[in-house]
Design a protein around this motif. Structure first.
Motif: not given
Length: 283
Positions: A47-61, A119-121
């Motif tokens: 399976y292809t399982v990929e994550l896409y975000s509008q930011q370059k990294k996940l962040q708090v918030g 994410f809280q932290m």
């Protein structure tokens, strides 16, 4: 002679028409992930399982995320169903979760799902880290992928966890605006109640009072703000935020329950310049 000329014109018309049809450009299919950044690949052999975000990294918030879930076999045309996810923070021998907005189909694409991670932290260099687990169903089989993910600190506060006056624990997070502007902005937020260390439920029929202030400009406010109330359609809280100039803004908040009891936050007065519950914006 006239017959020959007529046949000539008919032949030229047919040639032109055929030529025009043959040269018609093919309209390329629009990529549904334009503007999204692939931040992690959790793919397996099948399976292809990929994550896409509008930011370059996940962040708090709040983090809007699109997940690509697709069987790698070209002969398999059946859709993946029942996709869901959860996050876990590992802190030594302790763990706790974080709220999410459930995955749903993204723009009617069979292999794309969208949702929000909160994410809280942040993770750190001392062994504290987040992992993400995605569960989905395909051909009546329940499948799970899980891996560590990177979560970095954010520059401004857009999420808070707190104990309310009713002794319940809550998390409130800003969703929009992500790109503030001078004038009236649509503002939205989500409110969760913490039922346990890894279970969070959406809070219904509350109200989020807002009072935007500029601390660097004598703490002045702005006109025509509208408090956030819950929409029945998406269960989120929506209002109007007035920003009269660029710069740093503190969006002071007050959370009220369905009976209009104050749960958290303080009004801004001459003697109190800030609420203990707030978001930060800068543009």
């Amino acid at each position: 002679m006239k017959k020959s000329i007529s046949l000539l014109f008919i032949s030229l018309f047919l040639i032109t028409a055929c030529s025009s049809d043959d040269s018609s450009p093919t309209i390329p299919e629009t990529d549904p992930l334009i503007g999204w950044n692939k931040i992690q690949d959790l793919s397996t052999d099948l399976y292809t399982v990929e994550l896409y975000s509008q930011q370059k990294k996940l962040q708090v918030g709040s983090n809007p995320v699109v997940v690509k879930l697709k069987p790698k076999s070209n002969s398999d045309n059946k859709n993946i169903t029942s996709a869901n996810w959860k996050t876990t923070m590992h802190m030594g021998n302790m763990t706790h979760g974080a709220p999410v907005l459930d995955l749903k189909a993204y723009q009617n694409y069979a292999d794309l799902f969208e949702g929000n991670l909160f994410f809280q932290m942040a993770g750190d260099d001392h062994g504290d880290f987040w992992d993400l687990t995605i569960q989905f169903e395909h051909q009546n089989q329940k499948l799970t992928v899980s891996n560590q993910i990177e979560v970095i600190a954010s520059k401004h506060q857009t999420i808070q966890s707190f104990e309310g006056s009713d002794e319940n624990h809550y998390i409130i997070a800003l969703l929009n605006p992500t790109t503030p502007k001078i004038g009236i902005n649509d503002i939205s937020a989500v409110v969760f109640k913490m039922e346990s260390m890894d279970r969070f439920t959406l809070v219904n029929k509350y109200k989020v009072g807002i009072d935007p202030r500029m601390p660097s400009m004598q703490n002045h406010s702005s006109p025509n703000n509208t408090d956030l109330t819950q929409s029945l359609a998406d269960k989120l809280y929506h209002g109007k935020l007035s920003l009269t100039m660029t710069g740093f803004w503190k969006i002071n908040l007050q959370l009220f329950d369905a009976s209009n009891n104050l749960i958290k936050g303080e009004a801004i007065t001459e003697t109190n310049g800030s609420s203990s519950l707030f978001f930060e914006l800068e543009f």
